[in-house]
Scaffold this motif. Structure first.
Motif, PDB file in Angstrom:
ATOM      1  N   ARG A  20       0.834  -1.207   0.000  1.00 38.69           N
ATOM      2  CA  ARG A  20       0.000   0.000   0.000  1.00 38.69           C
ATOM      3  C   ARG A  20       0.869   1.259   0.000  1.00 38.69           C
ATOM      4  N   SER A  21       1.959   1.232   0.774  1.00 37.88           N
ATOM      5  CA  SER A  21       2.821   2.415   0.837  1.00 37.88           C
ATOM      6  C   SER A  21       3.521   2.676  -0.491  1.00 37.88           C
ATOM      7  N   ARG A  22       3.724   1.637  -1.279  1.00 41.57           N
ATOM      8  CA  ARG A  22       4.358   1.774  -2.587  1.00 41.57           C
ATOM      9  C   ARG A  22       3.358   2.118  -3.683  1.00 41.57           C
ATOM     10  N   GLY A  23       2.080   2.122  -3.335  1.00 42.86           N
ATOM     11  CA  GLY A  23       1.057   2.428  -4.325  1.00 42.86           C
ATOM     12  C   GLY A  23       0.819   1.306  -5.314  1.00 42.86           C
ATOM     13  N   LEU A  24       1.152   0.077  -4.942  1.00 40.82           N
ATOM     14  CA  LEU A  24       0.986  -1.063  -5.849  1.00 40.82           C
ATOM     15  C   LEU A  24      -0.414  -1.653  -5.679  1.00 40.82           C
ATOM     16  N   THR A  25      -1.383  -0.988  -6.253  1.00 34.42           N
ATOM     17  CA  THR A  25      -2.767  -1.429  -6.105  1.00 34.42           C
ATOM     18  C   THR A  25      -3.029  -2.751  -6.825  1.00 34.42           C
ATOM     19  N   GLN A  26      -2.134  -3.133  -7.722  1.00 35.00           N
ATOM     20  CA  GLN A  26      -2.281  -4.406  -8.441  1.00 35.00           C
ATOM     21  C   GLN A  26      -1.790  -5.589  -7.615  1.00 35.00           C
ATOM     22  N   VAL A  27      -1.251  -5.326  -6.421  1.00 35.29           N
ATOM     23  CA  VAL A  27      -0.725  -6.366  -5.545  1.00 35.29           C
ATOM     24  C   VAL A  27      -1.680  -6.585  -4.381  1.00 35.29           C
ATOM     25  N   THR A  28      -2.058  -7.846  -4.161  1.00 30.56           N
ATOM     26  CA  THR A  28      -2.855  -8.206  -2.994  1.00 30.56           C
ATOM     27  C   THR A  28      -2.154  -9.346  -2.258  1.00 30.56           C
ATOM     28  N   THR A  29      -2.465  -9.492  -0.988  1.00 28.43           N
ATOM     29  CA  THR A  29      -1.846 -10.541  -0.179  1.00 28.43           C
ATOM     30  C   THR A  29      -2.910 -11.256   0.636  1.00 28.43           C
ATOM     31  N   GLN A  30      -2.621 -12.506   0.958  1.00 22.94           N
ATOM     32  CA  GLN A  30      -3.527 -13.245   1.827  1.00 22.94           C
ATOM     33  C   GLN A  30      -2.784 -14.366   2.528  1.00 22.94           C
ATOM     34  N   VAL A  31      -3.300 -14.731   3.696  1.00 26.02           N
ATOM     35  CA  VAL A  31      -2.727 -15.836   4.451  1.00 26.02           C
ATOM     36  C   VAL A  31      -3.190 -17.143   3.808  1.00 26.02           C
ATOM     37  N   MET A  32      -2.226 -17.959   3.409  1.00 28.90           N
ATOM     38  CA  MET A  32      -2.556 -19.245   2.779  1.00 28.90           C
ATOM     39  C   MET A  32      -1.328 -20.141   2.860  1.00 28.90           C
ATOM     40  N   ASP A  33      -1.551 -21.422   3.055  1.00 24.85           N
ATOM     41  CA  ASP A  33      -0.473 -22.402   3.066  1.00 24.85           C
ATOM     42  C   ASP A  33      -0.014 -22.642   1.629  1.00 24.85           C
ATOM     43  N   GLY A  34       1.228 -22.285   1.336  1.00 30.04           N
ATOM     44  CA  GLY A  34       1.753 -22.452  -0.009  1.00 30.04           C
ATOM     45  C   GLY A  34       1.826 -23.892  -0.462  1.00 30.04           C
TER      46      GLY A  34
END
Length: 290
Positions: A90-104
């Motif tokens: 968010r601080s970098r302004g990367l609105t195309q990036v999302t994150t979520q908790v998930m077991d890889g």
């Protein structure tokens, strides 16, 4: 596939490391993440999954590569890693990036969801062969790219593991590879000379058995530069290698840290710094065309 105990231990290790992770002043994960995105040939407009995204070493370069017409999803088992990565995105302004908790280990996405799946210093931790790699092929579109980086398990000319500085190799390797009572972290380190990452040929064979094609494997040196042996030790405590220190009692850890730091300090150059060439393995393959 890791069992529930090893998954819980990974969660503990990386959640506890999250605040200090990649914040020690030692350039390591950032250069590897950028190189991995370059090696994977991520393009504008693509949909990319970053498995085990940590605090964003590959996540943010991938976001910049896909641009505002693309999408990058970062997943990590550790909630704290995801929290930091999301705030930094968010601080970098990367609105195309999302994150979520998930077991890889169990990426919960529809088939053919992504153009590329990357894993920067993550996937190697829990994979022991082709079976653990097949879920990534399944979520790739036909012709999509899988790319990952890992410490080099390829033996050096002296038969040692190049990821550890040679002068401290024999001090540290037993603590990474020898199981202790109640140790549930089922990591490839415990089978260091007989796993799918031990030679380029083994990597290629495993990826092919997982259903990938057009495999490329490359080993490249990354120089780690530190001001002292103590800084190198502190750096190892700031990421997954902290588990090495967690396994020792306080006195044993203090004595080992002092010995490691002393040996590394003997390598100082004229400018007072210590440069440690560290081999990194990059691998790339594609999902078959339909």
């Amino acid at each position: 596939m890791g069992n529930s105990e090893s998954t819980a231990e990974m969660h503990r290790v990386f959640n506890s490391a999250a605040e200090a992770y990649d914040q020690s002043g030692v350039e390591f994960f950032g250069p590897i993440g950028r190189r991995l995105v370059e090696f994977a040939s991520i393009e504008r407009g693509q949909a990319v999954l970053d498995v085990g995204c940590g605090r964003g070493a590959a996540l943010f370069p991938a976001g910049e590569a896909v641009g505002d017409t693309g999408e990058v999803v970062g997943i990590d088992l550790a909630e704290e890693m995801v929290r930091y990565a999301d705030a930094d995105a968010r601080s970098r302004g990367l609105t195309q990036v999302t994150t979520q908790v998930m077991d890889g280990q169990v990426p919960d996405f529809p088939a053919a969801r992504f153009d590329a799946v990357v894993g920067s210093f993550s996937v190697f931790i829990w994979t022991h062969g082709a079976a653990e790699l097949r879920p990534y092929r399944a979520i790739l579109r036909p012709g999509g790219t899988f790319a990952a980086s890992a410490p080099s398990f390829f033996p050096t000319s002296t038969g040692k593991w190049g990821f550890l500085p040679e002068v401290v190799h024999d001090l540290l390797l037993p603590h990474l590879t020898q199981p202790k009572d109640g140790d549930a972290y089922d990591c490839p380190f415990t089978n260091i000379h007989n796993n799918w990452l031990v030679t380029p040929e083994a990597v290629g064979k495993t990826l092919t058995e997982a259903g990938f094609v057009d495999v490329t494997v490359r080993e490249e040196d990354l120089p780690i530069v530190v001001d002292s042996g103590a800084q190198w030790v502190a750096w190892t405590r700031s990421h997954g290698m902290r588990r090495l220190w967690d396994r020792l009692d306080e006195q044993e850890a203090r004595e080992l840290a002092a010995e490691v730091a002393g040996r590394l300090d003997a390598l100082r150059s004229a400018d007072g710094t210590i440069t440690l060439p560290t081999p990194i393995v990059y691998m790339r393959a594609r999902a078959p065309q339909a």
